[in-house]
Scaffold this motif. Structure first.
Motif, PDB file in Angstrom:
ATOM      1  N   THR A  91       0.847  -1.190   0.000  1.00  0.00           N
ATOM      2  CA  THR A  91       0.000   0.000   0.000  1.00  0.00           C
ATOM      3  C   THR A  91       0.883   1.241   0.000  1.00  0.00           C
ATOM      4  OG1 THR A  91      -1.740  -1.160   1.226  1.00  0.00           O
ATOM      5  CG2 THR A  91      -1.814   1.252   1.233  1.00  0.00           C
ATOM      6  N   ILE A  92       0.670   2.127  -0.987  1.00  0.00           N
ATOM      7  CA  ILE A  92       1.544   3.294  -1.098  1.00  0.00           C
ATOM      8  C   ILE A  92       0.854   4.606  -0.734  1.00  0.00           C
ATOM      9  CG2 ILE A  92       2.987   2.204  -2.834  1.00  0.00           C
ATOM     10  CD1 ILE A  92       1.582   3.983  -4.942  1.00  0.00           C
ATOM     11  N   GLY A  93      -0.490   4.622  -0.574  1.00  0.00           N
ATOM     12  CA  GLY A  93      -1.153   5.881  -0.213  1.00  0.00           C
ATOM     13  C   GLY A  93      -2.654   5.816  -0.359  1.00  0.00           C
ATOM     14  N   TYR A 127      -7.660   3.064  -0.645  1.00  0.00           N
ATOM     15  CA  TYR A 127      -6.207   2.887  -0.680  1.00  0.00           C
ATOM     16  C   TYR A 127      -5.714   2.532  -2.090  1.00  0.00           C
ATOM     17  CZ  TYR A 127      -6.938   2.725   4.339  1.00  0.00           C
ATOM     18  OH  TYR A 127      -7.313   3.029   5.614  1.00  0.00           O
ATOM     19  N   VAL A 128      -4.514   3.010  -2.375  1.00  0.00           N
ATOM     20  CA  VAL A 128      -3.861   2.701  -3.650  1.00  0.00           C
ATOM     21  C   VAL A 128      -2.805   1.635  -3.379  1.00  0.00           C
ATOM     22  CG1 VAL A 128      -2.539   3.623  -5.581  1.00  0.00           C
ATOM     23  CG2 VAL A 128      -4.307   5.027  -4.483  1.00  0.00           C
ATOM     24  N   ASN A 129      -2.992   0.463  -3.959  1.00  0.00           N
ATOM     25  CA  ASN A 129      -2.122  -0.689  -3.734  1.00  0.00           C
ATOM     26  C   ASN A 129      -1.409  -1.089  -5.025  1.00  0.00           C
ATOM     27  OD1 ASN A 129      -3.229  -0.963  -1.040  1.00  0.00           O
ATOM     28  ND2 ASN A 129      -5.040  -1.894  -2.000  1.00  0.00           N
ATOM     29  N   ILE A 130      -0.306  -1.776  -4.861  1.00  0.00           N
ATOM     30  CA  ILE A 130       0.435  -2.310  -6.008  1.00  0.00           C
ATOM     31  C   ILE A 130       0.591  -3.810  -5.812  1.00  0.00           C
ATOM     32  CG2 ILE A 130       2.569  -2.240  -7.336  1.00  0.00           C
ATOM     33  CD1 ILE A 130       3.048   0.565  -6.294  1.00  0.00           C
ATOM     34  N   PRO A 131       0.112  -4.638  -6.749  1.00  0.00           N
ATOM     35  CA  PRO A 131       0.259  -6.088  -6.590  1.00  0.00           C
ATOM     36  C   PRO A 131       1.704  -6.522  -6.795  1.00  0.00           C
ATOM     37  CG  PRO A 131      -0.701  -5.585  -8.730  1.00  0.00           C
ATOM     38  CD  PRO A 131      -0.586  -4.275  -7.991  1.00  0.00           C
ATOM     39  N   LEU A 132       2.215  -7.359  -5.908  1.00  0.00           N
ATOM     40  CA  LEU A 132       3.588  -7.838  -6.045  1.00  0.00           C
ATOM     41  C   LEU A 132       3.766  -8.649  -7.325  1.00  0.00           C
ATOM     42  CD1 LEU A 132       4.430  -8.954  -2.383  1.00  0.00           C
ATOM     43  CD2 LEU A 132       4.780  -6.722  -3.467  1.00  0.00           C
ATOM     44  N   LYS A 133       2.699  -9.286  -7.746  1.00  0.00           N
ATOM     45  CA  LYS A 133       2.759 -10.193  -8.898  1.00  0.00           C
ATOM     46  C   LYS A 133       3.170  -9.495 -10.194  1.00  0.00           C
ATOM     47  CE  LYS A 133      -0.124 -13.720 -11.155  1.00  0.00           C
ATOM     48  NZ  LYS A 133       0.634 -14.886 -10.698  1.00  0.00           N
ATOM     49  N   THR A 134       2.842  -8.201 -10.325  1.00  0.00           N
ATOM     50  CA  THR A 134       3.144  -7.504 -11.587  1.00  0.00           C
ATOM     51  C   THR A 134       4.295  -6.500 -11.463  1.00  0.00           C
ATOM     52  OG1 THR A 134       1.500  -5.765 -11.155  1.00  0.00           O
ATOM     53  CG2 THR A 134       0.750  -7.720 -12.351  1.00  0.00           C
ATOM     54  N   LEU A 135       5.026  -6.544 -10.367  1.00  0.00           N
ATOM     55  CA  LEU A 135       6.140  -5.607 -10.211  1.00  0.00           C
ATOM     56  C   LEU A 135       7.327  -5.936 -11.118  1.00  0.00           C
ATOM     57  CD1 LEU A 135       6.229  -4.791  -6.392  1.00  0.00           C
ATOM     58  CD2 LEU A 135       5.957  -3.190  -8.275  1.00  0.00           C
ATOM     59  N   LEU A 143      -0.529  -2.238 -13.213  1.00  0.00           N
ATOM     60  CA  LEU A 143      -1.161  -3.385 -13.861  1.00  0.00           C
ATOM     61  C   LEU A 143      -1.754  -4.283 -12.791  1.00  0.00           C
ATOM     62  CD1 LEU A 143       1.472  -4.403 -16.592  1.00  0.00           C
ATOM     63  CD2 LEU A 143      -0.578  -2.996 -16.871  1.00  0.00           C
ATOM     64  N   ASN A 144      -2.998  -4.690 -12.988  1.00  0.00           N
ATOM     65  CA  ASN A 144      -3.573  -5.628 -12.028  1.00  0.00           C
ATOM     66  C   ASN A 144      -3.049  -7.033 -12.304  1.00  0.00           C
ATOM     67  OD1 ASN A 144      -5.049  -6.759 -14.144  1.00  0.00           O
ATOM     68  ND2 ASN A 144      -6.947  -5.671 -13.621  1.00  0.00           N
ATOM     69  N   GLU A 145      -3.546  -7.996 -11.573  1.00  0.00           N
ATOM     70  CA  GLU A 145      -2.997  -9.353 -11.672  1.00  0.00           C
ATOM     71  C   GLU A 145      -3.258 -10.015 -13.026  1.00  0.00           C
ATOM     72  OE1 GLU A 145      -3.302 -10.816  -7.061  1.00  0.00           O
ATOM     73  OE2 GLU A 145      -5.132 -10.224  -8.096  1.00  0.00           O
ATOM     74  N   LYS A 146      -4.178  -9.439 -13.805  1.00  0.00           N
ATOM     75  CA  LYS A 146      -4.436  -9.943 -15.155  1.00  0.00           C
ATOM     76  C   LYS A 146      -3.676  -9.147 -16.216  1.00  0.00           C
ATOM     77  CE  LYS A 146      -9.075 -11.656 -14.038  1.00  0.00           C
ATOM     78  NZ  LYS A 146     -10.531 -11.579 -14.360  1.00  0.00           N
ATOM     79  N   GLY A 147      -2.841  -8.192 -15.741  1.00  0.00           N
ATOM     80  CA  GLY A 147      -2.055  -7.399 -16.675  1.00  0.00           C
ATOM     81  C   GLY A 147      -2.817  -6.251 -17.297  1.00  0.00           C
ATOM     82  N   ILE A 148      -3.956  -5.865 -16.705  1.00  0.00           N
ATOM     83  CA  ILE A 148      -4.783  -4.763 -17.217  1.00  0.00           C
ATOM     84  C   ILE A 148      -4.491  -3.506 -16.406  1.00  0.00           C
ATOM     85  CG2 ILE A 148      -7.155  -3.981 -17.622  1.00  0.00           C
ATOM     86  CD1 ILE A 148      -7.955  -6.978 -17.673  1.00  0.00           C
ATOM     87  N   PRO A 149      -4.306  -2.344 -17.067  1.00  0.00           N
ATOM     88  CA  PRO A 149      -4.047  -1.116 -16.310  1.00  0.00           C
ATOM     89  C   PRO A 149      -5.210  -0.758 -15.385  1.00  0.00           C
ATOM     90  CG  PRO A 149      -3.484  -0.817 -18.622  1.00  0.00           C
ATOM     91  CD  PRO A 149      -4.212  -2.125 -18.516  1.00  0.00           C
ATOM     92  N   THR A 150      -4.893  -0.373 -14.161  1.00  0.00           N
ATOM     93  CA  THR A 150      -5.914   0.058 -13.205  1.00  0.00           C
ATOM     94  C   THR A 150      -6.330   1.498 -13.520  1.00  0.00           C
ATOM     95  OG1 THR A 150      -4.163   0.795 -11.715  1.00  0.00           O
ATOM     96  CG2 THR A 150      -5.042  -1.431 -11.375  1.00  0.00           C
ATOM     97  N   PRO A 151      -7.458   1.966 -12.977  1.00  0.00           N
ATOM     98  CA  PRO A 151      -7.884   3.348 -13.213  1.00  0.00           C
ATOM     99  C   PRO A 151      -6.832   4.335 -12.723  1.00  0.00           C
ATOM    100  CG  PRO A 151      -9.652   2.069 -12.212  1.00  0.00           C
ATOM    101  CD  PRO A 151      -8.429   1.216 -12.150  1.00  0.00           C
ATOM    102  N   LEU A 152      -6.708   5.449 -13.436  1.00  0.00           N
ATOM    103  CA  LEU A 152      -5.789   6.503 -13.035  1.00  0.00           C
ATOM    104  C   LEU A 152      -6.287   7.150 -11.756  1.00  0.00           C
ATOM    105  CD1 LEU A 152      -3.252   8.118 -13.963  1.00  0.00           C
ATOM    106  CD2 LEU A 152      -4.843   9.735 -15.026  1.00  0.00           C
ATOM    107  N   VAL A 153      -5.387   7.326 -10.785  1.00  0.00           N
ATOM    108  CA  VAL A 153      -5.805   7.892  -9.510  1.00  0.00           C
ATOM    109  C   VAL A 153      -4.740   8.846  -8.973  1.00  0.00           C
ATOM    110  CG1 VAL A 153      -4.922   5.845  -8.299  1.00  0.00           C
ATOM    111  CG2 VAL A 153      -6.511   7.369  -7.134  1.00  0.00           C
TER     112      VAL A 153
END
Length: 510
Positions: free
Chosen positions: A23-25, A38-46, A390-400
């Motif tokens: 979680t970054i913010g 919350y704005v999160n980043i999945p470890l799977k797509t890092l 990118l979510n876990e399916k490789g799709i860009p998440t909404p801009l926030v």
């Protein structure tokens, strides 16, 4: 349901993942931090790489610090290229202040202070664990691209490597390579030409000048032994936290050739060393490259192609690469297209060109019905940024738009005493900071030249002695002939005298 609730639901849905995440913010809309959004980043797509951009003073370094801390806590090692020298403080706990507490209250995250396991490294004269690589490890193709050679010159380099391989001559450092170039064009020219063909002195001269350029930027410190082992970047402390490896590069801002050489060699070595990971749940290592424009500014097309290829392929090894720069346009579009995570801090519009650049930057992000992206880009505050992952399916998440959490570690540098203490305790410093200069091309060819000179000197002395001997023989023979002639002359004279005296005696008797 109002606009903010709609947006909050969209963000919560888009940034909720099945697997582990950091979680970054918190999300911002209309200058307000939304509660429990919350704005999160999945470890799977890092391992899909990323970009962190923004004008000077907008908070990029603190964002990298937050990401590095969160990754470390998840047991993921980090490699940070610290160009500005303001990242080492991550080794020490931060200090809780009122503005930090207030920020975290708005986001809805608890704040705590903590220091992280850090290894301070260097490729220059700065204090730290010494990172080196040998010229042999680069190989002829990669080394030629680093030097920006043409096809003919690259061919010469390939032949030089082949000559050294065939004759078991190690190519370790720059003085080795320079010595080989000198040898094959001077003392060893005949030997080399008979086995590998004739090479142009114009080509070797051009290569020599390129090597000297790299040497003057600090290549003599980087090339050599002991070569750094990539596995030493993947270390953990006793609590399972990943090490944050900070490479101190503050004296390389005016040496882009050495910086790009080091970065490409490191990425190539990681790619060649690491096994395939496939679709892993989290990366093996995340690399942050600050002031990324230093890699691209003076890079040839061949070098850019090499970067693009490595960025494309290295993700399959579980490696994430993040470029940090002031403007996304600093990164070539071919590389930018490979980046999944984008964190965009504020940009400043002082000129018409700035405004054009901002509009172009806005087009790199998903379209949002909630933001006028180009306008918000100029109004984001310090520690705020546009985020899409990118979510876990490789799709860009909404801009926030995001208010980023504050670092847990010190938001300042270590002092010289703290740096020295850190390095004195380092196991890697003991392993890599010993200077090794074993026998290699320079010593072998120098000895060969000296032996050839000794042999040549002996041959010359032998020839001189033979010449002297022949001269002495001729002189002796000449002297002998002269003496013989004298004796014959004397005998002849004596015979004549005896004959004359005999005749005179006969006449007197009569």
């Amino acid at each position: 349901m109002n606009r903010k609730e709609d947006f909050s639901n969209q963000i919560n849905e888009g940034y909720t993942f099945k697997g582990d995440f950091i979680t970054i913010g918190g999300a911002i809309l209309d200058n307000e931090v939304l509660p429990n959004t919350y704005v999160n980043i999945p470890l799977k797509t890092l391992n899909r790489h990323g970009l962190i951009a923004g004008a000077t003073g907008t908070g990029k370094t603190k964002t990298i610090q937050v990401l590095s801390e969160q990754l470390s806590l998840k047991g993921i090692p980090v490699l940070m290229m610290d160009i500005k020298g303001d990242f080492s403080g991550i080794a020490q706990p931060g200090e809780e202040k009122s503005f930090i507490t207030e920020r975290h209250q708005k986001i809805g995250l608890e704040y705590q202070t903590k220091g992280f396991p850090v290894e301070l490294m260097t490729i220059s004269e700065q204090n730290g664990v010494r990172l080196r690589a040998t010229i042999s490890e680069f190989g002829p193709v990669f080394f030629s691209r680093i030097l920006d050679l043409n096809d003919t010159q690259s061919g010469v380099v390939s032949v030089v490597f082949k000559y050294c391989d065939d004759n078991s001559i190690p190519l370790l450092d720059i003085k080795d390579f320079k010595k080989v170039l000198q040898y094959i064009t001077e003392e060893g020219k005949a030997e080399f030409t008979s086995d590998y063909g004739r090479i142009s002195t114009a080509s070797t001269g051009a290569i020599f000048r390129k090597v000297i350029e790299l040497e003057q930027q600090g290549g003599d410190l980087f090339f050599g032994e002991k070569s750094f082992e990539i596995d030493d970047l993947m270390r953990f402390d006793e609590n399972g936290n990943g090490y944050v490896n900070v490479i101190r590069l503050t004296d390389l801002q005016d040496k882009p050739k050495l910086f790009s050489t080091f970065m490409l060699s490191l990425l190539a070595e990681i790619y060649n060393t690491m096994p395939e990971k496939g679709d892993a749940e989290q990366p093996e290592l995340v690399i942050f490259i600050d002031e990324a424009h230093l890699i691209f500014d003076q890079a040839s097309k061949a070098l850019l192609d090499q970067i693009e290829t490595i960025v494309k392929l290295i993700r399959s090894k579980g490696i994430g690469v993040f470029f940090i720069t002031q403007n996304p346009m600093d990164v070539p579009s071919s590389v930018l297209a490979q980046l999944g995570l984008k964190i965009q801090h504020a940009l400043r519009a002082f000129t018409a060109n700035d405004r054009k650049a901002i509009k172009m930057s806005a087009e790199n992000y998903p379209i949002s019905e909630y933001y006028k992206t180009d306008e918000v880009l100029t109004s984001l505050g310090i520690g705020e940024a546009f985020v899409t992952v990118l979510n876990e399916k490789g799709i860009p998440t909404p801009l926030v738009a995001t208010m980023l959490r504050a670092p847990m570690s010190r938001m300042d540098i270590l002092n010289p005493a703290e740096i020295s203490e850190s390095i004195s305790k380092s196991k890697l410093a003991k392993k890599y900071n010993e200077v090794i200069d074993r026998e290699s091309a320079y010593e072998i060819l120098t000895k060969k030249i000296e032996q050839a000179q000794v042999i040549a000197t002996k041959e010359e002395e032998k020839k001189q002695k033979e010449k002297e001997a022949k001269k002495n023989t001729r002189t002796s023979s000449s002297t002998s002939n002269t003496v013989t002639k004298g004796i014959v002359k004397m005998l002849t004279s004596a015979t004549f005298i005896r004959g004359a005296m005999g005749l005179l005696l006969k006449m007197m008797k009569k």
